[in-house]
Write an enzyme that holds these catalytic residues in place. Structure first.
Site, mmCIF file in Angstrom:
data_model
loop_
_atom_site.group_PDB
_atom_site.id
_atom_site.type_symbol
_atom_site.label_atom_id
_atom_site.label_comp_id
_atom_site.label_asym_id
_atom_site.label_seq_id
_atom_site.Cartn_x
_atom_site.Cartn_y
_atom_site.Cartn_z
ATOM 1 N N LYS A 79 0.849 -1.184 0.000
ATOM 2 C CA LYS A 79 0.000 0.000 0.000
ATOM 3 C C LYS A 79 0.889 1.239 0.000
ATOM 4 O O LYS A 79 1.956 1.236 0.645
ATOM 5 C CB LYS A 79 -0.888 -0.042 1.253
ATOM 6 C CG LYS A 79 -1.950 1.027 1.340
ATOM 7 C CD LYS A 79 -2.787 0.850 2.615
ATOM 8 C CE LYS A 79 -3.917 1.850 2.717
ATOM 9 N NZ LYS A 79 -4.733 1.660 3.950
ATOM 10 N N SER A 154 -9.791 1.482 2.990
ATOM 11 C CA SER A 154 -8.943 2.303 2.143
ATOM 12 C C SER A 154 -7.867 1.502 1.390
ATOM 13 O O SER A 154 -7.316 1.998 0.409
ATOM 14 C CB SER A 154 -8.248 3.366 2.993
ATOM 15 O OG SER A 154 -7.360 2.774 3.928
ATOM 16 N N SER A 178 -9.836 -0.970 7.189
ATOM 17 C CA SER A 178 -9.276 -0.800 5.843
ATOM 18 C C SER A 178 -8.541 -1.990 5.259
ATOM 19 O O SER A 178 -8.176 -1.959 4.087
ATOM 20 C CB SER A 178 -8.338 0.402 5.817
ATOM 21 O OG SER A 178 -9.104 1.555 5.632
HETATM 22 N N1 GLN Z 1 -13.396 3.267 6.398
HETATM 23 C C1 GLN Z 1 -12.828 3.799 7.593
HETATM 24 C C2 GLN Z 1 -12.567 5.272 7.422
HETATM 25 O O1 GLN Z 1 -12.989 5.800 6.466
HETATM 26 C C3 GLN Z 1 -11.593 3.059 7.967
HETATM 27 C C4 GLN Z 1 -10.374 3.510 7.257
HETATM 28 C C5 GLN Z 1 -9.144 2.783 7.679
HETATM 29 O O2 GLN Z 1 -9.205 1.724 8.312
HETATM 30 N N2 GLN Z 1 -8.015 3.354 7.355
HETATM 31 O O3 GLN Z 1 -11.936 5.905 8.207
#
Ligand code: GLN
Length: 486
Positions: A79, A154, A178
Site C-alpha cells: 500500500k 482504504s 481498511s
Molecule cells: N473506512 C474507515 C474510514 O474511512 C476506515 C479507514 C481505515 O481503516 N483506514 O476511516
C-alpha cells in the site's frame, strides 16, 4: 504456466526447490499487471526494474546455496502508505507527490529479509480515509469481480491486486476496517493483527492509536506466513509490544471441535443486505457442523463505535496531518508571498475533500470548548467497547460477525453521502478501538455473485485462534478457490 496464480507458500516451495525462478514468477506477475491494469487500476506505480532485480538477487542466493528466507521469490504489492527507501510514497495524496521515503518501514525491511520481491505501490483512499478507494488523489480502482464497482477501502488497491492475481500477496493498513472491508469486497483474506503486534515505524500515520499493518492473501496459510514475516517487537515504535512471535503456521490445524464462537446479537443490524445476512448465517452453520459451539453474546456498546471512532480518528488525524504544510514534505505552492498563505494554499490544493472534512472535524473536537464533550467522552466510550469485548471473551474463544453490511457497491453511488459511507464501517471499527486482532475471509457470494466477508475476532495476541478457525473454514469450503473472470 501462469506463475502469478499460485499462493505464496506454493511459490516459496517451487522457487526453493528450483522448479521455477523468482524472475519467472515476477515476470508472470508483471505481464498480468499489463493485462488487467487498464481496467482495475490498482497500482499507483509499478517498479519493473526494481522487482526484477530483487528477484534476480533471490535466484542468485538460491544458486549459491544460501537460505533466502520464508518468502523467497514472492512478488508482493505494498500500500502506498509504507515507506520503501529511495522510492516515492504519496499515501494516495497529491500533497505528497514527489516525496521520496528516506528509509524502509520496519515491515518493508522484514519482508526484504524474508526474500520478498516488491512490485510497486497500490492505490488507496487519501491518507487511508475512506471505504471505497474513491477518495484517492489519483483515480478510483475497480473491483476485479465487477470493475464498475468499488474494491472497498482504504486498502482497495492491495485487495484488488491479490484478487486479480497481479500480486501473490500484499500489505495494507487498517485503522477502522481498511484491510478487512476491502478483503471482504474483493473475496480474499485480510488480517488486522493485534495493536502492537506489528511495528508502525515507516507507516504514514492516520490515527496512531488505531493504525495497524496487516496482510492480504489468497489463502490462510499465506496470511500466517506473512504475519510471521512482519510481526515482532521494534524499538523504533514505542507502541510495539515486547511479546514473542509464535510460528503462526503451527496454528493451521483443521479442527475447531469445541471452540466457542460468540455471535453478537447487535450484528443483525437494520440495513444489512439480505445476501450478506444469508451467507453469514450459512457460514455460522459451517462452523457449527464442524463441531464449534455457537453462542449468542452481547456487545451493547458496539452501536456507538462509529461515532466514537469518527471523533477519535479525526482528532488524531488533525494532529498527524499538521506536518504537511509545504515545508518539509512533498508539494509546495511557490507563488504565495507570505508563510501563512503558502501553508494555506498548499493544503487547499494538496488535500482532497474527505481529508479536509476530517481535519476540520478533528480540530473542532479538540478545541478548548469541546474537548471534554467530544474527545474526552469518546475515550471513555472506547474503554467501554473494550470492556464489552473482554466480557465476551470470558465466555467464548472468538467472536464472529459479518465484515461489512454490504457487498461491493457501484463506483460513485455513495460519494454524495459521507455519513452513509461511515455507517458501513459498523462491524470493523470496534475491533480497532479495542486493539484486537481480526480476519476477514470469504464466506460465499450474494445473488449478484459478489463476495461476502465473514470476520473472526480474538483476544489480544490470540491471532493463532483466528488462524485456526479460518483455516478450518477454508479446508471445509470451496469459496476461496473461485476467481473473478477478468
Ligand atoms: N473506512 C474507515 C474510514 O474511512 C476506515 C479507514 C481505515 O481503516 N483506514 O476511516
Amino acid at each position: 504456466m501462469n506463475l502469478n496464480k499460485p499462493t505464496a507458500h506454493e511459490i516459496v516451495d517451487m522457487v526453493g526447490n528450483g522448479k521455477v525462478t523468482a524472475v519467472e514468477v515476477t515476470e508472470s506477475c508483471l505481464s498480468r499487471i499489463d493485462e488487467v491494469e487498464p481496467v482495475i487500476r490498482s497500482f499507483i506505480r509499478v517498479d519493473r526494474e526494481g522487482a526484477l532485480s530483487m528477484a534476480g538477487d533471490i535466484d542468485r542466493r538460491i544458486a549459491a546455496g544460501e537460505n533466502p528466507g520464508i518468502l523467497a521469490g514472492v512478488p508482493i504489492a505494498l500500500k502506498d502508505i509504507l515507506s520503501v527507501e529511495g522510492k516515492e510514497i504519496t499515501c494516495g495524496s497529491k500533497i505528497l507527490q514527489g516525496y521520496t521515503a528516506p528509509y524502509d518501514a520496519t515491515v518493508v525491511r522484514k519482508l526484504r529479509e524474508a526474500g520478498a520481491v516488491f512490485l510497486g505501490q497500490t492505490n488507496m483512499d487519501e491518507f487511508a480515509m475512506g471505504s471505497s478507494t474513491e477518495n484517492s488523489g489519483y483515480w478510483p480502482t475497480g473491483n476485479p469481480w465487477d470493475p464498475t464497482r468499488v474494491p472497498g477501502g482504504s486498502s482497495g488497491g492491495s485487495a484488488a491486486v491479490v484478487a486479480a492475481d497481479e500480486a501473490i500477496t500484499s500489505l495494507g493498513s487498517d485503522t477502522g476496517g481498511s484491510i478487512r472491508q476491502p478483503a471482504a469486497l474483493c473475496g480474499v483474506a485480510g488480517m488486522k493483527p493485534t495493536y502492537g503486534r506489528v511495528s508502525r515505524y515507516g507507516l504514514i500515520a492516520y490515527a496512531s492509536s488505531l493504525d495497524q499493518i496487516g496482510p492480504f492473501g489468497k489463502d490462510i496459510e499465506d496470511i500466517a506466513l506473512m504475519l510471521e514475516a512482519i510481526s515482532g517487537y521494534d524499538p523504533l515504535d514505542s507502541t510495539s509490544a515486547p511479546v514473542e512471535v509464535p510460528r503462526f503456521r503451527d496454528s493451521l490445524v483443521d479442527d475447531i471441535a469445541g471452540m466457542k464462537i460468540g455471535v453478537p446479537r447487535e450484528c443483525f443490524v437494520e440495513g444489512m443486505e439480505e445476501g450478506v445476512e444469508e451467507m453469514f448465517r450459512a457460514g455460522l452453520e459451517v462452523f457449527r457442523s464442524l463441531g464449534a459451539e455457537i453462542i449468542e453474546i452481547e456487545l451493547p456498546r458496539i452501536p456507538y463505535s462509529v461515532a466514537c471512532y469518527y471523533i477519535l480518528s479525526t482528532a488524531e488525524a488533525s494532529s498527524n496531518l499538521a506536518r504537511y504544510d509545504g515545508v518539509q514534505y512533498g508539494v509546495r505552492n511557490r507563488e504565495e508571498k507570505s508563510l501563512l498563505s503558502m501553508y494555506e494554499s498548499t493544503r487547499k490544493d494538496g488535500f482532497g475533500e474527505e481529508v479536509k472534512r476530517r481535519i476540520l472535524l478533528g480540530t473542532y473536537v479538540l478545541s478548548a470548548g469541546y474537548y471534554d464533550a467530544y474527545y474526552a467522552k469518546s475515550l471513555k466510550v472506547r474503554r467501554l467497547i473494550k470492556d464489552d469485548f473482554d466480557r465476551a471473551f470470558s465466555v467464548c474463544d472468538s467472536v464472529v460477525m459479518p465484515t461489512s453490511p454490504c457487498t461491493a457497491f457501484k463506483l460513485g453511488s455513495r460519494m454524495a453521502d459521507p455519513l452513509q459511507m461511515y455507517l458501513s464501517d459498523i462491524f470493523t471499527i470496534g475491533v480497532n478501538l479495542a486493539g484486537l486482532p481480526a480476519i476477514s475471509i470469504n464466506c460465499g457470494f450474494d445473488r449478484e455473485d459478489l463476495p461476502v466477508g465473514l470476520q473472526i475476532i480474538a483476544p489480544p495476541f490470540a491471532e493463532g485462534k483466528i488462524l485456526r478457525a479460518a483455516y478450518t473454514f477454508e479446508r471445509n469450503t470451496e469459496f476461496h478457490k473461485r476467481k473473478p473472470e477478468l
